[in-house]
Motif scaffolding. Structure first.
Motif, PDB file in Angstrom:
ATOM      1  N   ARG A  92       0.814  -1.206   0.000  1.00  0.00           N
ATOM      2  CA  ARG A  92       0.000   0.000   0.000  1.00  0.00           C
ATOM      3  C   ARG A  92       0.855   1.265   0.000  1.00  0.00           C
ATOM      4  NH1 ARG A  92      -3.389  -3.496   2.988  1.00  0.00           N
ATOM      5  NH2 ARG A  92      -2.331  -3.096   4.960  1.00  0.00           N
ATOM      6  N   ALA A  95       3.718   0.798  -3.648  1.00  0.00           N
ATOM      7  CA  ALA A  95       3.247   0.591  -5.019  1.00  0.00           C
ATOM      8  C   ALA A  95       3.257   1.888  -5.830  1.00  0.00           C
ATOM      9  CB  ALA A  95       1.844  -0.012  -5.008  1.00  0.00           C
ATOM     10  N   ARG A  99       5.471   2.700  -9.145  1.00  0.00           N
ATOM     11  CA  ARG A  99       4.776   3.047 -10.383  1.00  0.00           C
ATOM     12  C   ARG A  99       5.299   4.347 -10.976  1.00  0.00           C
ATOM     13  NH1 ARG A  99      -0.739   5.008  -9.098  1.00  0.00           N
ATOM     14  NH2 ARG A  99       0.596   6.745  -8.467  1.00  0.00           N
ATOM     15  N   SER A 123       4.744  -8.208  -6.355  1.00  0.00           N
ATOM     16  CA  SER A 123       3.741  -7.300  -6.925  1.00  0.00           C
ATOM     17  C   SER A 123       4.361  -6.093  -7.612  1.00  0.00           C
ATOM     18  CB  SER A 123       2.789  -6.805  -5.822  1.00  0.00           C
ATOM     19  OG  SER A 123       2.097  -7.875  -5.212  1.00  0.00           O
ATOM     20  N   THR A 124       5.507  -5.622  -7.133  1.00  0.00           N
ATOM     21  CA  THR A 124       6.087  -4.409  -7.729  1.00  0.00           C
ATOM     22  C   THR A 124       6.666  -4.666  -9.120  1.00  0.00           C
ATOM     23  OG1 THR A 124       8.143  -4.792  -6.477  1.00  0.00           O
ATOM     24  CG2 THR A 124       6.545  -3.235  -5.544  1.00  0.00           C
ATOM     25  N   ILE A 127       3.953  -4.329 -11.537  1.00  0.00           N
ATOM     26  CA  ILE A 127       3.632  -2.908 -11.690  1.00  0.00           C
ATOM     27  C   ILE A 127       4.544  -2.279 -12.735  1.00  0.00           C
ATOM     28  CG2 ILE A 127       3.823  -0.647 -10.545  1.00  0.00           C
ATOM     29  CD1 ILE A 127       2.744  -1.983  -8.007  1.00  0.00           C
ATOM     30  N   LYS A 316      -2.617  -8.380  -7.878  1.00  0.00           N
ATOM     31  CA  LYS A 316      -2.663  -7.109  -7.154  1.00  0.00           C
ATOM     32  C   LYS A 316      -1.805  -6.057  -7.847  1.00  0.00           C
ATOM     33  CE  LYS A 316      -2.659  -7.167  -2.676  1.00  0.00           C
ATOM     34  NZ  LYS A 316      -2.275  -7.283  -1.251  1.00  0.00           N
ATOM     35  N   GLY A 317      -0.597  -6.452  -8.279  1.00  0.00           N
ATOM     36  CA  GLY A 317       0.282  -5.510  -8.959  1.00  0.00           C
ATOM     37  C   GLY A 317      -0.277  -5.059 -10.292  1.00  0.00           C
ATOM     38  N   LYS A 319      -3.443  -5.044 -11.310  1.00  0.00           N
ATOM     39  CA  LYS A 319      -4.642  -4.224 -11.129  1.00  0.00           C
ATOM     40  C   LYS A 319      -4.305  -2.827 -10.619  1.00  0.00           C
ATOM     41  CE  LYS A 319      -7.939  -7.990 -10.363  1.00  0.00           C
ATOM     42  NZ  LYS A 319      -8.814  -8.683  -9.377  1.00  0.00           N
ATOM     43  N   PHE A 320      -3.214  -2.703  -9.865  1.00  0.00           N
ATOM     44  CA  PHE A 320      -2.836  -1.389  -9.369  1.00  0.00           C
ATOM     45  C   PHE A 320      -2.588  -0.416 -10.511  1.00  0.00           C
ATOM     46  CE2 PHE A 320       0.199   1.817  -7.888  1.00  0.00           C
ATOM     47  CZ  PHE A 320      -0.447   2.269  -6.747  1.00  0.00           C
ATOM     48  N   ALA A 324      -6.140   1.801 -12.040  1.00  0.00           N
ATOM     49  CA  ALA A 324      -5.983   3.112 -11.405  1.00  0.00           C
ATOM     50  C   ALA A 324      -6.476   4.227 -12.318  1.00  0.00           C
ATOM     51  CB  ALA A 324      -4.520   3.343 -11.059  1.00  0.00           C
TER      52      ALA A 324
END
Length: 332
Positions: A92, A95, A99, A123-124, A127, A316-317, A319-320, A324
């Motif tokens: 949280r 990320a 990005r 996850s990163t 991203i 999760k990564g 979708k971030f 967004a």
């Protein structure tokens, strides 16, 4: 000229990482970027009598200058993990930072090698890849999640119980991801060393949760910064040896997008877009993704568990970035 940029250079990982990179004779320009203190860190390192030039760049306005002409960008930027903090908590916070750095890289050095240290790597890295896809500059062979610390810990911990195993001469394959149960050390493939079932169980758990060991030992004052800096410098050096000097046969474990040469086998066996495994490095980054070695029954079960967790981490990564709002921006 070989320009290496460290984004997050004034932090707990960034400073020792930059120091280690200053020793490299492969780097001609070391550019240090952060939101504070990077100029002071650069001035300090510039007094070291190695050939590379060091420059400091502070704040978002100076980020393009830091990135232009980069051969390699190493990203340890973000907040460290604290006691009781999960990698989801880290996500949280980190990320948005990753990005925005990725967006700047896609614009100012789209062909650079991108080495992601910022957690949670599971996850990163997705991203960064999604940002590069959006900018139409995505090359899966040039983006890496640095999981080298898991390899370093594996060799160290094995040596502690098997002194005949020389940790600086032997590399242990680690697959999966870079957090907890997603980390799967392939202990069954170690030559000339045997383990009892209890030793394998204890070693595997310690390797998977070695980061917690450091967080607790530092009693809230930080996480694994020095060992991570060493691991990051090791991976960066291996990549430079392969891409600049053309050294062949260099293999490191890394978390990569399974769209590179040789990755089809692992893509099929895991059903994932991203996975950590042995990667042969070359002039273009990933030369070959090596197939998973024969696994023991216990390791197969661990990989199955890792795959389940990685699916959620990767989603999760992705979708971030893809979900967004276009206007969303996090502070660098």
């Amino acid at each position: 000229m070989v320009k290496v940029v460290v984004c997050g250079a004034a932090g707990g990982i960034g400073q020792p990482l930059s120091l280690l990179l200053k020793y490299s004779d492969l780097i001609t320009h070391l550019a240090l970027y952060d939101i504070v203190n990077a100029i002071g860190v650069a001035a300090d390192l510039s007094h070291i009598n190695t050939a590379s030039k060091v420059t400091g760049h502070v704040g978002k306005d100076m980020l393009p200058e830091a990135l232009r002409g980069a051969h390699t960008v190493v990203i340890p930027a973000g907040v460290p993990r604290k006691p009781g903090m999960t990698r989801d908590d880290l996500f949280r916070v980190n990320a948005g930072i990753v990005r925005d750095l990725a967006e700047a890289c896609a614009e100012h050095c789209p062909k650079a090698f991108i080495l992601v240290i910022s957690n949670p790597v599971n996850s990163t890295v997705p991203i960064v890849c999604e940002v590069f896809k959006k900018a139409n500059v995505f090359n899966p062979r040039r983006i890496f999640g640095v999981t080298t610390l898991d390899v370093v810990r594996s060799s160290t911990f094995v040596h502690e119980i098997k002194p005949q195993f020389e940790p600086h001469l032997n590399r242990i394959t680690v697959v999966g991801g870079h957090s907890g149960a997603t980390i799967v050390p392939i202990l069954s493939q170690i030559k000339n060393v045997s383990f009892t079932p209890e030793e394998i169980k204890t070693l595997t758990h310690r390797i998977q949760y070695g980061g917690d060991e450091v967080v607790k030992a530092k009693n809230g004052a930080g996480s694994a910064t020095l060992s991570m800096a060493y691991a990051g410098a090791r991976f960066t050096t291996s990549l430079l040896e392969a891409s600049v000097r053309g050294k062949r046969g260099l293999v490191e474990s890394a978390y990569v997008y399974l769209g590179s040469p040789g990755a089809e086998r692992n893509l099929h066996s895991t059903g994932l877009e991203y996975f950590a495994q042995d990667v042969e490095l070359g002039p273009e980054g990933v030369m070959n993704v090596l197939a998973l070695s024969d696994l023991s029954a216990e390791e197969e079960a661990l990989v199955k568990t890792a795959i389940g967790e990685l699916k959620a981490n990767i989603s999760k990564g992705v979708k971030f970035v893809t979900s967004a709002p276009v206007s969303a921006k996090a502070k660098l």
